[in-house]
Motif scaffolding. Structure first.
Motif, PDB file in Angstrom:
ATOM      1  N   SER A 205       0.800  -1.229   0.000  1.00  0.00           N
ATOM      2  CA  SER A 205       0.000   0.000   0.000  1.00  0.00           C
ATOM      3  C   SER A 205       0.830   1.275   0.000  1.00  0.00           C
ATOM      4  CB  SER A 205      -0.921   0.015   1.229  1.00  0.00           C
ATOM      5  OG  SER A 205      -0.153   0.067   2.422  1.00  0.00           O
ATOM      6  N   GLU A 206       2.154   1.171  -0.074  1.00  0.00           N
ATOM      7  CA  GLU A 206       3.003   2.347   0.080  1.00  0.00           C
ATOM      8  C   GLU A 206       3.249   3.086  -1.231  1.00  0.00           C
ATOM      9  OE1 GLU A 206       5.637   1.412   4.055  1.00  0.00           O
ATOM     10  OE2 GLU A 206       6.482   0.863   2.102  1.00  0.00           O
ATOM     11  N   VAL A 207       3.472   4.407  -1.082  1.00  0.00           N
ATOM     12  CA  VAL A 207       3.760   5.288  -2.204  1.00  0.00           C
ATOM     13  C   VAL A 207       5.026   6.073  -1.866  1.00  0.00           C
ATOM     14  CG1 VAL A 207       2.953   7.228  -3.590  1.00  0.00           C
ATOM     15  CG2 VAL A 207       1.325   5.505  -2.803  1.00  0.00           C
ATOM     16  N   LEU A 208       6.020   5.999  -2.729  1.00  0.00           N
ATOM     17  CA  LEU A 208       7.262   6.744  -2.536  1.00  0.00           C
ATOM     18  C   LEU A 208       7.179   8.036  -3.334  1.00  0.00           C
ATOM     19  CD1 LEU A 208      10.156   6.744  -1.335  1.00  0.00           C
ATOM     20  CD2 LEU A 208      10.917   5.697  -3.488  1.00  0.00           C
ATOM     21  N   ILE A 209       7.423   9.168  -2.661  1.00  0.00           N
ATOM     22  CA  ILE A 209       7.236  10.489  -3.266  1.00  0.00           C
ATOM     23  C   ILE A 209       8.547  11.259  -3.284  1.00  0.00           C
ATOM     24  CG2 ILE A 209       6.015  12.700  -3.069  1.00  0.00           C
ATOM     25  CD1 ILE A 209       3.845  11.154  -1.483  1.00  0.00           C
ATOM     26  N   GLN A 210       8.873  11.839  -4.445  1.00  0.00           N
ATOM     27  CA  GLN A 210       9.964  12.805  -4.520  1.00  0.00           C
ATOM     28  C   GLN A 210       9.414  14.148  -4.062  1.00  0.00           C
ATOM     29  OE1 GLN A 210      11.294  13.903  -8.408  1.00  0.00           O
ATOM     30  NE2 GLN A 210      12.982  15.171  -7.659  1.00  0.00           N
ATOM     31  N   VAL A 211      10.011  14.728  -3.038  1.00  0.00           N
ATOM     32  CA  VAL A 211       9.528  15.984  -2.473  1.00  0.00           C
ATOM     33  C   VAL A 211       9.944  17.144  -3.366  1.00  0.00           C
ATOM     34  CG1 VAL A 211       9.558  17.505  -0.471  1.00  0.00           C
ATOM     35  CG2 VAL A 211       9.708  15.020  -0.143  1.00  0.00           C
ATOM     36  N   HIS A 212       8.977  17.923  -3.815  1.00  0.00           N
ATOM     37  CA  HIS A 212       9.272  19.158  -4.542  1.00  0.00           C
ATOM     38  C   HIS A 212       9.189  20.372  -3.616  1.00  0.00           C
ATOM     39  CE1 HIS A 212       9.148  18.109  -9.032  1.00  0.00           C
ATOM     40  NE2 HIS A 212       9.285  16.983  -8.365  1.00  0.00           N
ATOM     41  N   ALA A 213       8.248  20.345  -2.681  1.00  0.00           N
ATOM     42  CA  ALA A 213       8.119  21.443  -1.722  1.00  0.00           C
ATOM     43  C   ALA A 213       7.519  20.911  -0.430  1.00  0.00           C
ATOM     44  CB  ALA A 213       7.256  22.568  -2.291  1.00  0.00           C
ATOM     45  N   ALA A 214       7.897  21.560   0.654  1.00  0.00           N
ATOM     46  CA  ALA A 214       7.358  21.243   1.978  1.00  0.00           C
ATOM     47  C   ALA A 214       6.946  22.559   2.618  1.00  0.00           C
ATOM     48  CB  ALA A 214       8.413  20.546   2.833  1.00  0.00           C
ATOM     49  N   SER A 215       6.277  22.495   3.756  1.00  0.00           N
ATOM     50  CA  SER A 215       6.043  23.726   4.503  1.00  0.00           C
ATOM     51  C   SER A 215       6.162  23.440   5.985  1.00  0.00           C
ATOM     52  CB  SER A 215       4.681  24.347   4.172  1.00  0.00           C
ATOM     53  OG  SER A 215       3.625  23.643   4.766  1.00  0.00           O
ATOM     54  N   LEU A 216       6.396  24.498   6.753  1.00  0.00           N
ATOM     55  CA  LEU A 216       6.569  24.371   8.199  1.00  0.00           C
ATOM     56  C   LEU A 216       5.313  24.845   8.915  1.00  0.00           C
ATOM     57  CD1 LEU A 216      10.240  25.611   8.747  1.00  0.00           C
ATOM     58  CD2 LEU A 216       9.396  23.279   8.383  1.00  0.00           C
TER      59      LEU A 216
ATOM     60  N   LEU B   1       4.754   7.182   2.161  1.00  0.00           N
ATOM     61  CA  LEU B   1       3.449   7.220   2.805  1.00  0.00           C
ATOM     62  C   LEU B   1       2.589   6.079   2.283  1.00  0.00           C
ATOM     63  CD1 LEU B   1       2.781  11.060   2.497  1.00  0.00           C
ATOM     64  CD2 LEU B   1       3.451   9.827   4.576  1.00  0.00           C
ATOM     65  N   THR B   2       1.454   5.847   2.945  1.00  0.00           N
ATOM     66  CA  THR B   2       0.515   4.874   2.407  1.00  0.00           C
ATOM     67  C   THR B   2      -0.394   5.548   1.390  1.00  0.00           C
ATOM     68  OG1 THR B   2      -1.242   5.259   4.024  1.00  0.00           O
ATOM     69  CG2 THR B   2       0.494   3.703   4.644  1.00  0.00           C
ATOM     70  N   GLU B   3      -0.999   4.753   0.546  1.00  0.00           N
ATOM     71  CA  GLU B   3      -1.918   5.270  -0.471  1.00  0.00           C
ATOM     72  C   GLU B   3      -3.044   6.081   0.151  1.00  0.00           C
ATOM     73  OE1 GLU B   3      -4.509   3.453  -4.208  1.00  0.00           O
ATOM     74  OE2 GLU B   3      -3.913   2.142  -2.542  1.00  0.00           O
ATOM     75  N   TYR B   4      -3.453   5.728   1.361  1.00  0.00           N
ATOM     76  CA  TYR B   4      -4.605   6.364   2.005  1.00  0.00           C
ATOM     77  C   TYR B   4      -4.260   7.722   2.623  1.00  0.00           C
ATOM     78  CZ  TYR B   4      -5.425   1.406   1.527  1.00  0.00           C
ATOM     79  OH  TYR B   4      -5.503   0.145   1.016  1.00  0.00           O
ATOM     80  N   GLU B   5      -2.977   8.053   2.664  1.00  0.00           N
ATOM     81  CA  GLU B   5      -2.540   9.350   3.182  1.00  0.00           C
ATOM     82  C   GLU B   5      -2.242  10.356   2.063  1.00  0.00           C
ATOM     83  OE1 GLU B   5      -0.369   7.348   7.095  1.00  0.00           O
ATOM     84  OE2 GLU B   5       0.745   7.677   5.233  1.00  0.00           O
ATOM     85  N   VAL B   6      -2.362   9.917   0.816  1.00  0.00           N
ATOM     86  CA  VAL B   6      -1.928  10.717  -0.329  1.00  0.00           C
ATOM     87  C   VAL B   6      -3.140  11.098  -1.179  1.00  0.00           C
ATOM     88  CG1 VAL B   6      -0.435  10.743  -2.382  1.00  0.00           C
ATOM     89  CG2 VAL B   6       0.288   9.530  -0.312  1.00  0.00           C
ATOM     90  N   SER B   7      -3.043  12.242  -1.837  1.00  0.00           N
ATOM     91  CA  SER B   7      -4.100  12.727  -2.730  1.00  0.00           C
ATOM     92  C   SER B   7      -3.459  13.354  -3.957  1.00  0.00           C
ATOM     93  CB  SER B   7      -4.964  13.760  -1.997  1.00  0.00           C
ATOM     94  OG  SER B   7      -5.852  14.433  -2.870  1.00  0.00           O
ATOM     95  N   HIS B   8      -4.176  13.361  -5.076  1.00  0.00           N
ATOM     96  CA  HIS B   8      -3.673  14.040  -6.259  1.00  0.00           C
ATOM     97  C   HIS B   8      -3.656  15.553  -6.025  1.00  0.00           C
ATOM     98  CE1 HIS B   8      -4.738  10.181  -8.269  1.00  0.00           C
ATOM     99  NE2 HIS B   8      -3.636  10.470  -8.944  1.00  0.00           N
TER     100      HIS B   8
END
Length: 407
Positions: free
Chosen positions: A64-75, A153-160
Motif C-alpha cells: 500500500s506504500e507510495v514513494l514520493i519525490q519531495v518538490h516542496a514542503a512547509s513548516l 506514505l501509504t496510499e490512504y494518506e496521499v491525494s492528487h
C-alpha cells in the motif's frame, strides 16, 4: 548558535551546500540507500537542525506504500514543538512499540508535515496512483517528514495535487486542511450539507489553519466571524471573513458578546479564551466549542503515557460534562491526516474556492532560517520550503502573498 548557523548558510559554505543539494536532488529518480535531508539528533532549539547527505532513503516495503519525490514542503508550529520534544513519549511509542522506556531510539528525525511532489514508486496494491503522478499529503507526526528528498506514505494518506497549483503553493495546504477538517467536521459536526447560514467564530484566524478554515466555511455557506490583529484584517477579509474583531484594540470578549451567538467556535489560541468564548455559543441548540490547543500530549510528556492519558481523559470529561449542563458541547480537535479528505479540498482549490496563503518561501539550504521565521509567530499564512531545484525561488513577501491570494 543561531548567528553561527546564519553565517554558515549565508557565507561561502552556503554555495557548496546548494551545489551539493542540486547535485543530489537532480538524481532523485534513481532510488538510493541515502538522500539529502535536514534531521535532528536530539531535541532542542534551532541549533539541533543538521543537514546531511546520508539520511536513510525510504523505499516501498509494502503493497500500500507510495514513494514520493519531495518538490516542496512547509513548516507549521507543530514542527517547532516537535523539534523541542513535544509529544515525544507518545510518538516514539507509535514509531516503535518495542522502544518503551528507551531513550534516544527515535533519532534521527526528519521534520515537516506537508509535502507536494511526484510519485516515484508504488506498492503492488496501490490502485489510485502511479509513478509520475503529482501528489500532495499531510504526513502523520510519527513518520519521517518532508524536509528531505523523498518521503514514504501509504496510499490512504496521499491525494492528487490540485492541477491549478504549483508545488510551492500546494505544499502550504495539506496540514492545515487536515487539521481544520478534523476540527470542524469530526469535532464540530459541520459539513458541506449543513453549513448554510451557520455562525462560526474562529479565534486566531490569520495563521494557516485559520486562513484555510475561513475559505472552507465560506465555500460551504457559513457566516464567519474571526479574531486577529489589525494588520491581518485585510488578509482575512480578502479570504471571505464576514466580521473581523481586532483582539489588540480592546476587550474582544465584550465586542463579540454584542453579536448574535455562534453555532461553532474554533479556538486556535487557547489560554484563557475558554473562559469567555464558551459563553458566546447558542445554548441548547447543539452548539460546539472546539479547541486545537489541548494538554493531551503535554500531559503524557510530563506524567508518562498511562498517567498522562488518564489525567487528560478526566480533564476532558469534566469540561464536557460541565458545559453540557450549560447546553453546549466542549471538544478537543486533533490533526488527522486523511488522503481522501484532501481529494475534496483539491476540487475546491481547482474550482477557485480555496486559495493558497503563502507568507514566505525559503530554499532547502535555508531550513534553519525558515524555522526561525515560524518560531517568531504572528503568521500570515504559511512558510514554504522549496526542495526540488525547479521549484526554488527567492521568496514571497507578505504584501505579495496577500495580493496573490486575492487573485
Amino acid at each position: 548558535s543561531i548567528s553561527l548557523v546564519q553565517w554558515w548558510l549565508e557565507g561561502d559554505i552556503s554555495g557548496n551546500i546548494i551545489c551539493s543539494l542540486r547535485r543530489n536532488l537532480s538524481s532523485s529518480s534513481r532510488l538510493r540507500s541515502s538522500m539529502p535531508a535536514w534531521v535532528i539528533d536530539e531535541y532542542g532549539n534551532n541549533g539541533v537542525l543538521r543537514f546531511t547527505e546520508d539520511a536513510t532513503a525510504p523505499s516501498v516495503n509494502s503493497a500500500s506504500e507510495v514513494l514520493i519525490q519531495v518538490h516542496a514542503a512547509s513548516l507549521n508550529p507543530l514542527d517547532i514543538s516537535m523539534r523541542r520534544g513535544y509529544g515525544s513519549n507518545l510518538l516514539k511509542l507509535r514509531r516503535d512499540p518495542v522502544s518503551l522506556g528507551q531513550n534516544g531510539g527515535e533519532f534521527p528525525i526528519i521534520l515537516g508535515r506537508d509535502v507536494s511532489g511526484v510519485v516515484l514508486d508504488c506498492g503492488s496494491g496501490v490502485t489510485h496512483f502511479k509513478p509520475g503522478d503529482e501528489v500532495w499529503a499531510a504526513i502523520p507526526p510519527w513518520k519521517q517528514g518532508s524536509l528531505a528528498e523523498m518521503v514514504n506514505l501509504t496510499e490512504y494518506e496521499v491525494s492528487h495535487k490540485p492541477r491549478s497549483l504549483s508545488h510551492r503553493e500546494a505544499a502550504s495546504i495539506p496540514y492545515v486542511a487536515a487539521t481544520a477538517l478534523s476540527a470542524l467536521v469530526n469535532a464540530g459536526g459541520l459539513c458541506r450539507d449543513n453549513c448554510t447560514n451557520k455562525r462560526v467564530l474562529i479565534t486566531g484566524a490569520s495563521g494557516g489553519v485559520g486562513t484555510f478554515s475561513i475559505q472552507l466555511l465560506k465555500a460551504w455557506g457559513a457566516h464567519v466571524t474571526v479574531t486577529c490583529s489589525h494588520n491581518a484584517e485585510g488578509l482575512v477579509r480578502g479570504l471571505g471573513a464576514d466580521e473581523v474583531v481586532d483582539y489588540t484594540a480592546g476587550d474582544v470578549a465584550t465586542e463579540l458578546g454584542l453579536m448574535e451567538k455562534f453555532d461553532v467556535i474554533l479556538d486556535n489560541v487557547g489560554g484563557d479564551s475558554e473562559q469567555w468564548a464558551l459563553g458566546l455559543l447558542k445554548s441548547w441548540s447543539g452548539a460546539k466549542y472546539v479547541t486545537l490547543v489541548t494538554p493531551f500530549l503535554l500531559n503524557i510528556d510530563s506524567m508518562g503515557l498511562l498517567e498522562g492519558a488518564v489525567h487528560s481523559g478526566l480533564n476532558l470529561h469534566q469540561k464536557a460534562i460541565t458545559n453540557m449542563c450549560n447546553g453546549v458541547f466542549y471538544r478537543w480537535g486533533f490533526y488527522a491526516p486523511d488522503g481522501p479528505a484532501l481529494d475534496e479540498v483539491s476540487q475546491l482549490v481547482d474550482a477557485g474556492k480555496i486559495l493558497p496563503v503563502v507568507e514566505d518561501t525559503f530554499l532547502f539550504s535555508q531550513v534553519p532560517l525558515a524555522f526561525q521565521k515560524v518560531e517568531r509567530g504572528h503568521a500570515r499564512g504559511k512558510t514554504v520550503v522549496t526542495v526540488a531545484q525547479e521549484e526554488e525561488g527567492t521568496g514571497v513577501t507578505e504584501e505579495e502573498g496577500e495580493t496573490n491570494n486575492k487573485r
